[in-house]
Design an enzyme around this catalytic site. Structure first.
Site, short mmCIF file in Angstrom:
data_model
loop_
_atom_site.label_atom_id
_atom_site.label_comp_id
_atom_site.label_asym_id
_atom_site.label_seq_id
_atom_site.Cartn_x
_atom_site.Cartn_y
_atom_site.Cartn_z
N TYR A 168 0.83 -1.20 0.00
CA TYR A 168 0.00 0.00 0.00
C TYR A 168 0.87 1.26 0.00
O TYR A 168 0.64 2.20 -0.76
CB TYR A 168 -0.91 -0.02 1.22
CG TYR A 168 -2.01 1.00 1.23
CD1 TYR A 168 -3.22 0.75 0.58
CD2 TYR A 168 -1.87 2.21 1.90
CE1 TYR A 168 -4.26 1.67 0.60
CE2 TYR A 168 -2.90 3.14 1.93
CZ TYR A 168 -4.08 2.87 1.28
OH TYR A 168 -5.11 3.79 1.29
N LYS A 172 1.14 4.16 -2.84
CA LYS A 172 0.74 5.53 -2.54
C LYS A 172 1.91 6.51 -2.65
O LYS A 172 1.72 7.67 -3.01
CB LYS A 172 0.10 5.59 -1.14
CG LYS A 172 -1.23 4.84 -1.05
CD LYS A 172 -2.26 5.37 -2.05
CE LYS A 172 -3.62 4.74 -1.86
NZ LYS A 172 -4.63 5.27 -2.80
#
Length: 297
Positions: A168, A172
């Site tokens: 993640y 990001k």
């Protein structure tokens, strides 16, 4: 008030959560909406994903509020499908002025135990999916010569590391690079590209039994149980953002009032970033017996 009358906004992940909120907010500002979503479960994520009924509900809400929306099922991981969405948008509305690359998933795993499927799914949706949402929209936007605005959903996890979120975080952080590279490429065409970096938002991605259990250690934990732990991470004494607060920023960055702004990363975080790095005692999370001081947006 930002006036987006006559403009068309393309939104990924529009079936629920932030995507639904963005569709409603942009529509209220006058934009016509093209919203798409996968609307099926990706096995690698433990968090239940949206359904076709969710996407249809977004369309009904937009239209009930007086707006117009083209709702399409499509997978951000598939270039042919995202290109087809752009083609349908052009057939229906004849233009694209705003792109909101919002679709995202999460899978919480300690790196040592992370299966390849979890890494691949999160990177494919949250990073590659941003690229494949934006790329097919660029040609019609550039050829129209009207400029435009592209808004990418990053996260505070793209500005500071979260344990047990290596995929993640990689995605990001990565979409901030995409944002800033595109800002350089597209400035000559008056297309602005900016990223939003929310902390926890009150949607299914953050408010779900999987995270409640991780935060509290209780299998039957509720949002009320987890809220004090969420709140402990923020400078402003609230546990999470409301989706509408992120949507307000989307509308603002879509309008002519921000035509001088490009290449920025805007935190929307209740003071999360300024409060400092995660504290294991504050986060109070457990993952397979190990400390996990993180949450998702």
């Amino acid at each position: 008030m930002t006036d987006l009358s006559g403009k068309v906004a393309l939104i990924s992940g529009a079936a629920r959560g932030q995507g639904r909120s963005h569709a409603l907010a942009l529509s209220r500002a006058g934009a016509r909406i093209v919203g798409f979503d996968l609307c099926e479960q990706i096995p690698a994520t433990k968090i239940p994903m949206s359904s076709p009924a969710d996407l249809e509900e977004t369309r009904k809400l937009v239209e009930a509020a007086g707006g117009e929306m083209l709702a399409v099922r499509a997978d951000v991981r598939d270039s042919a499908q995202t290109s087809a969405v752009v083609d349908q948008a052009m057939d229906r509305f004849g233009r694209i002025d705003i792109v909101v690359a919002n679709a995202g998933i999460d899978s919480i795993d300690a790196t040592i135990d992370m299966p390849d499927e979890a890494w691949d799914a999160v990177i494919d949706v949250n990073l590659t999916g941003v690229f494949r949402t934006i790329r097919p929209a660029l040609r019609p936007m550039i050829e129209a010569g009207r400029g435009g605005s592209i808004i990418v959903t990053s996260s505070c996890a793209g500005l500071t590391p979260y344990p047990n979120h290596v995929h993640y975080g990689a995605a990001k952080y990565g979409v901030i690079g995409v944002t800033q590279c595109l800002a350089l490429e597209l400035a000559a065409h008056r297309i602005r590209v900016n990223a939003l970096a929310p902390s926890a938002v009150g949607t299914d991605l953050a408010l779900n039994p999987v995270l409640f259990k991780l935060f509290t250690g209780k299998a039957d934990a509720t949002a009320e149980d987890a809220a004090p732990i969420f709140q402990s991470l923020n400078l402003i004494e609230r546990p999470w953002l409301e989706p509408e607060e992120v949507s307000n920023a989307v509308v603002w960055l879509s309008g002519d009032e921000t035509r001088a702004i490009t290449g920025i990363v805007l935190p929307l975080d209740l003071g999360f970033m300024i409060k400092g790095p995660f504290n294991a005692r504050d986060a109070a999370m457990r993952l397979d017996g190990s400390s996990s001081e993180g949450l998702v947006s």
